[in-house]
Design an enzyme around this catalytic site. Structure first.
Site, PDB file in Angstrom:
ATOM      1  N   PHE A 264       0.852  -1.184   0.000  1.00  0.00           N
ATOM      2  CA  PHE A 264       0.000   0.000   0.000  1.00  0.00           C
ATOM      3  C   PHE A 264       0.896   1.246   0.000  1.00  0.00           C
ATOM      4  O   PHE A 264       1.906   1.274   0.696  1.00  0.00           O
ATOM      5  CB  PHE A 264      -0.864  -0.042   1.263  1.00  0.00           C
ATOM      6  CG  PHE A 264      -2.012   0.915   1.293  1.00  0.00           C
ATOM      7  CD1 PHE A 264      -3.123   0.715   0.490  1.00  0.00           C
ATOM      8  CD2 PHE A 264      -2.007   2.003   2.145  1.00  0.00           C
ATOM      9  CE1 PHE A 264      -4.199   1.584   0.531  1.00  0.00           C
ATOM     10  CE2 PHE A 264      -3.076   2.873   2.190  1.00  0.00           C
ATOM     11  CZ  PHE A 264      -4.175   2.670   1.380  1.00  0.00           C
TER      12      PHE A 264
ATOM     13  N   LYS B 116     -11.747  -1.357   9.209  1.00  0.00           N
ATOM     14  CA  LYS B 116     -12.097  -2.293   8.134  1.00  0.00           C
ATOM     15  C   LYS B 116     -12.928  -3.432   8.741  1.00  0.00           C
ATOM     16  O   LYS B 116     -14.074  -3.219   9.107  1.00  0.00           O
ATOM     17  CB  LYS B 116     -10.824  -2.755   7.422  1.00  0.00           C
ATOM     18  CG  LYS B 116     -10.179  -1.591   6.648  1.00  0.00           C
ATOM     19  CD  LYS B 116      -8.813  -1.886   6.069  1.00  0.00           C
ATOM     20  CE  LYS B 116      -8.297  -0.657   5.304  1.00  0.00           C
ATOM     21  NZ  LYS B 116      -6.840  -0.666   5.112  1.00  0.00           N
TER      22      LYS B 116
ATOM     23  N   ARG C   3     -13.187  -4.750  -6.534  1.00  0.00           N
ATOM     24  CA  ARG C   3     -12.836  -5.436  -5.290  1.00  0.00           C
ATOM     25  C   ARG C   3     -14.092  -5.644  -4.453  1.00  0.00           C
ATOM     26  O   ARG C   3     -14.853  -4.702  -4.228  1.00  0.00           O
ATOM     27  CB  ARG C   3     -11.830  -4.541  -4.563  1.00  0.00           C
ATOM     28  CG  ARG C   3     -11.150  -5.159  -3.389  1.00  0.00           C
ATOM     29  CD  ARG C   3     -10.063  -4.235  -2.865  1.00  0.00           C
ATOM     30  NE  ARG C   3     -10.632  -3.108  -2.123  1.00  0.00           N
ATOM     31  CZ  ARG C   3     -10.006  -2.467  -1.144  1.00  0.00           C
ATOM     32  NH1 ARG C   3      -8.790  -2.816  -0.786  1.00  0.00           N
ATOM     33  NH2 ARG C   3     -10.574  -1.449  -0.527  1.00  0.00           N
TER      34      ARG C   3
HETATM   35  C1  LIG Z   1      -6.177   0.715   4.914  1.00  0.00           C
HETATM   36  C2  LIG Z   1      -4.700   0.632   4.864  1.00  0.00           C
HETATM   37  C3  LIG Z   1      -3.897   1.654   5.392  1.00  0.00           C
HETATM   38  C4  LIG Z   1      -4.511   2.922   5.923  1.00  0.00           C
HETATM   39  O1  LIG Z   1      -3.681   3.582   6.831  1.00  0.00           O
HETATM   40  P1  LIG Z   1      -4.246   4.715   7.817  1.00  0.00           P
HETATM   41  O2  LIG Z   1      -3.029   5.299   8.379  1.00  0.00           O
HETATM   42  O3  LIG Z   1      -5.107   4.014   8.851  1.00  0.00           O
HETATM   43  O4  LIG Z   1      -5.076   5.670   7.022  1.00  0.00           O
HETATM   44  C5  LIG Z   1      -2.518   1.462   5.390  1.00  0.00           C
HETATM   45  N1  LIG Z   1      -1.957   0.343   4.883  1.00  0.00           N
HETATM   46  C6  LIG Z   1      -2.709  -0.651   4.349  1.00  0.00           C
HETATM   47  C7  LIG Z   1      -2.049  -1.876   3.799  1.00  0.00           C
HETATM   48  C8  LIG Z   1      -4.093  -0.521   4.306  1.00  0.00           C
HETATM   49  O5  LIG Z   1      -4.828  -1.481   3.756  1.00  0.00           O
END
Ligand SMILES: *Cc1c(COP(=O)(O)O)cnc(C)c1O
Length: 410
Positions: free
Chosen positions: A125, A222, A369
């Protein structure tokens, strides 16, 4: 092919079916986006109302003591710990996932001062990649981040590697990595392992203790249904507590915050990773949201999740042969709780589905998704979702000009 009646029969004998009544879902909505933002539960509403109307409105500042507000980050950490296979005292709920990663990366770098490489993967991510690069940039020595392909991990593991940071379930494809196997590989070269459980916590059974995981972080909005932007969590194995330093210290992680000492002395245990005043109202929502886990095990959730996702894959392939490419691995051991379908007009497909009351989401470049949260999804929902998908494709609604422009949140 399974019929709708057969799906309804599965719902009738589903031991998790009554849990659906705990959640608020607008009539008729088929919500396949609980992997992005889970729905609100009755217990979450009740708990947040109680905190606002009683603890805050009536107790005011006294509630920091009388309502135990100060202990909320560690108390909720203890509630969450069994879901990831951790012990009480190893999990803290605070900050957000990205900030939690920053703390763990910074701490880990100072535990491996003789090493200068961090490994992460190119499919991670983007926020995880930004924060790992930033922590390397601001480190007190030269640190290199190698952003590698997943299959090249073994080839990149050597005695220069300080830390490996990976996301356990891929947010695009839903592929699940081998927690214990990769952690062991990383430990074999003397490096530390940090896992991101964003798409794992509340979706799949995790055993950080059995897998000997060093550090982990996750979010709670989530599959844990903690509400938009709810605080994240971090896990630090007990053997690292008192050893791993918090690189973003603040007064509430101090051993004696109300002595107002100018020199920082960390509190014992996970409290050392607290920086600031806990977000009591947001934590109250999560506290309520976690109540559902008093009634169900993560193993039961996983069992239903696999049947739901198998059903979805089978129905899509039977009803729409050749239309989509499955991006999610078929093997149960390699799959989280989502199914991702590739299609050149995925954005339009998802938007047309949303118009029909089936909420999924789109991930660049071509992924539709669909997340499957067994706490509130029915087998008939899966059947109906696929019927709507067939309707979209047959009517070519997904090609409509109004879907040519993307919204800010996809
Ligand atoms: C949803 C998600 C995030 C989101 O990070 P926040 O700091 O809570 O906004 C980060 N990494 C991954 C892999 C995610 O799926």
């Amino acid at each position: 092919m399974i019929s709708r009646d057969e799906c309804a029969a599965l719902d009738a004998v589903d031991p998790l079916a009554p849990l659906r009544e705990e959640f608020t879902l607008a009539g008729g909505l088929i919500y396949l986006d609980g992997n992005s933002l889970g729905p609100v539960s009755r217990a979450a509403r009740e708990r947040v109302t109680q905190v606002i109307d009683h603890e805050w409105a009536e107790g005011l500042v006294k509630s920091w003591n009388s309502a135990g507000w100060m202990a909320t980050p560690t108390r909720l950490g203890d509630r969450l710990a069994p879901l990831i296979g951790a012990h009480a005292g190893e999990v803290l709920v605070a900050d957000t996932l990205t900030i939690g990663l920053a703390k763990l990366i910074g701490g880990a770098l100072s535990l491996r001062r003789d090493r200068h490489v961090i490994l992460t993967e190119i499919a991670n991510f983007h926020s995880d990649i930004y924060i790992v690069r930033a922590m390397a940039h601001f480190a007190d020595r030269d640190v290199v981040v190698r952003t590698i392909a997943r299959e090249d991990l073994a080839a990149n593991l050597d005695s220069d590697v300080a830390l490996v940071m990976l996301t356990h379930v891929d947010f695009r494809t839903g592929e699940m990595l081998d927690l214990a196997g990769i952690t062991a590989q990383v430990h074999d070269v003397g490096a530390l392992m940090l896992w991101d459980f964003a798409h794992s916590a509340g979706a799949v059974p995790l055993d950080v203790t059995g897998a000997n995981v060093d550090f982990a972080a996750g979010c709670t909005y989530k599959y844990l249904n903690g509400g938009p932007g709810s605080p994240g969590f971090i896990y630090v194995r007990s053997s690292f507590q008192g050893v791993l330093e918090n690189p973003i210290p603040g007064w509430l992680g101090h051993a004696r915050p109300f002595d107002f000492e100018l020199d920082y002395a960390p509190a014992a245990g996970m409290q050392a990773f607290v920086t600031s005043s806990p977000s009591i109202v947001a934590l109250a929502v999560l506290d309520g949201a976690l109540d559902v886990w008093n009634r169900v095990t993560i193993d039961a959730v996983r069992a239903k999740s696999l049947v739901l996702t198998d059903l979805f894959i089978d129905l899509v392939e039977a009803r729409l042969p050749g239309v989509f490419t499955l991006a999610t691995p078929r093997e149960h051991a390699r799959r989280g709780s989502q199914v991702s379908l590739r299609h050149p007009q995925s954005y339009g497909v998802v938007q047309a589905m949303i118009e029909r009351g089936v909420v999924g989401d789109f991930r660049d470049p071509d992924i539709a998704r669909f997340g499957f949260a067994p706490l509130y999804l029915r087998y008939v929902d899966v059947y109906d979702a696929v019927e709507h998908l067939v309707g979209v494709i047959e009517s070519e609604d997904h090609l409509a000009p109004r879907f040519a422009v993307r919204q800010a949140v996809t």
